[in-house]
Design a protein around this motif. Structure first.
Motif, short mmCIF file in Angstrom:
data_model
loop_
_atom_site.label_atom_id
_atom_site.label_comp_id
_atom_site.label_asym_id
_atom_site.label_seq_id
_atom_site.Cartn_x
_atom_site.Cartn_y
_atom_site.Cartn_z
N UNK A 189 0.79 -1.22 0.00
CA UNK A 189 0.00 0.00 0.00
C UNK A 189 0.82 1.27 0.00
N UNK A 190 0.16 2.37 0.28
CA UNK A 190 0.75 3.70 0.24
C UNK A 190 1.90 3.84 1.24
N UNK A 191 2.99 4.47 0.79
CA UNK A 191 4.14 4.77 1.63
C UNK A 191 4.77 3.51 2.23
N UNK A 192 4.66 2.40 1.51
CA UNK A 192 5.23 1.14 1.97
C UNK A 192 6.13 0.58 0.87
N UNK A 193 6.68 -0.60 1.11
CA UNK A 193 7.40 -1.33 0.08
C UNK A 193 7.15 -2.82 0.28
#
Length: 286
Positions: A93-97
């Motif tokens: 998801x957002x702002x993850x890896x």
């Protein structure tokens, strides 16, 4: 030597104190996110559920943002064994890896299941830009296993799968998709974010409204989601909705219920058969 030992002791003390302080601030900010759900969601989650979700979320978010994502992104590399019978594509998801999925990747490797977990780029660009990387992963797993992989997504990753399906779906067998806490109908918290992708997750925006659904999807959501709210916004119309209580947004990735559904999908002989079968057309609640 005494001065060196004294300096190390002082450094250790202030480092430990700073760690406790930052953890406390993080936990306090998270607490505010859970408390507001009492007024955002209807019916409101019970205080006991919120407390349990908050405690679990402190651990889950610290594990993700302080350890796995900054330091362990490639601790579990993609697994593509010869003659693998099944494949899974994992979308963060957002702002993850990709480190977000380390727990699942380790277990899939032990089972001999092939998997690919891309780190989506650009981090704050349009969600449409992720479709090509998802397609490359799908094609690679198809070539290895001879079948459509199961697609699993957390948070914004569910919207990335829908953007991929809009662009590439016509050329594929219908996949079995599992989404965890995805803002399928937007989230009020996106108004606080920066970047094109956060704008696309805002309530009522035209981009989100134009996205197609997913024909064969299991959708996990929780009334204790401090990121995707109001809670019903995480439900994809037409999907099999699974409600989990006492768990927060990040904690959904650790849910045994979602893992169980993934295992069921991997045991299904044909995903096209699964789509047509009645046992997969009845919504379930966990």
């Amino acid at each position: 030597m005494l001065r060196l030992l004294a300096a190390l002791a002082v450094g250790w003390y202030f480092g430990w104190a700073w760690g406790v302080l930052t953890l406390g601030l993080h936990a306090a900010v998270l607490a505010l996110g859970f408390v507001q759900l009492r007024w955002v969601n209807r019916p409101p989650p019970a205080w006991g559920q919120l407390l349990r979700a908050w405690a679990r979320e402190v651990v889950a978010s610290e594990l993700a943002f302080s350890w796995r994502q900054p330091w362990r992104e490639w601790a579990e590399p993609d697994h593509l064994p010869a003659n693998a019978p099944h494949g899974v594509l994992l979308v963060h998801g957002f702002s993850c890896n990709r480190g977000r999925w380390n727990g699942w990747m380790k277990r899939l490797r032990e089972q001999g299941v092939a998997f690919i977990a891309p780190s989506l780029e650009p981090a704050f660009g349009s969600i449409d830009a992720y479709a090509d990387e998802i397609e490359a992963g799908v094609r690679r797993l198809q070539a290895l296993t001879g079948r459509m992989p199961v697609l699993c997504a957390h948070s914004m990753g569910g919207l990335a799968l829908r953007a991929w399906w809009r662009k590439y779906g016509a050329g594929h067998e219908t996949p079995h998709v599992i989404t965890l806490g995805s803002p399928h109908q937007g989230t009020r918290m996106a108004a606080l974010g920066l970047g094109v992708n956060t704008q696309q997750m805002r309530l009522g925006n035209a981009w989100l409204g134009a996205l197609p659904g997913l024909p064969n999807a299991d959708c996990f959501w929780t009334p204790c989601d401090q990121i995707v709210n109001p809670a019903e916004r995480a439900i994809l119309p037409g999907a099999r909705a699974h409600r989990l209580d006492g768990v927060g947004h990040m904690g959904l990735v650790h849910s045994p219920e979602a893992w169980k559904v993934l295992q069921e999908a991997l045991r299904t002989p044909s995903l096209q058969t699964a789509l047509a079968g009645s046992s997969f057309n009845t919504p379930r609640r966990i």
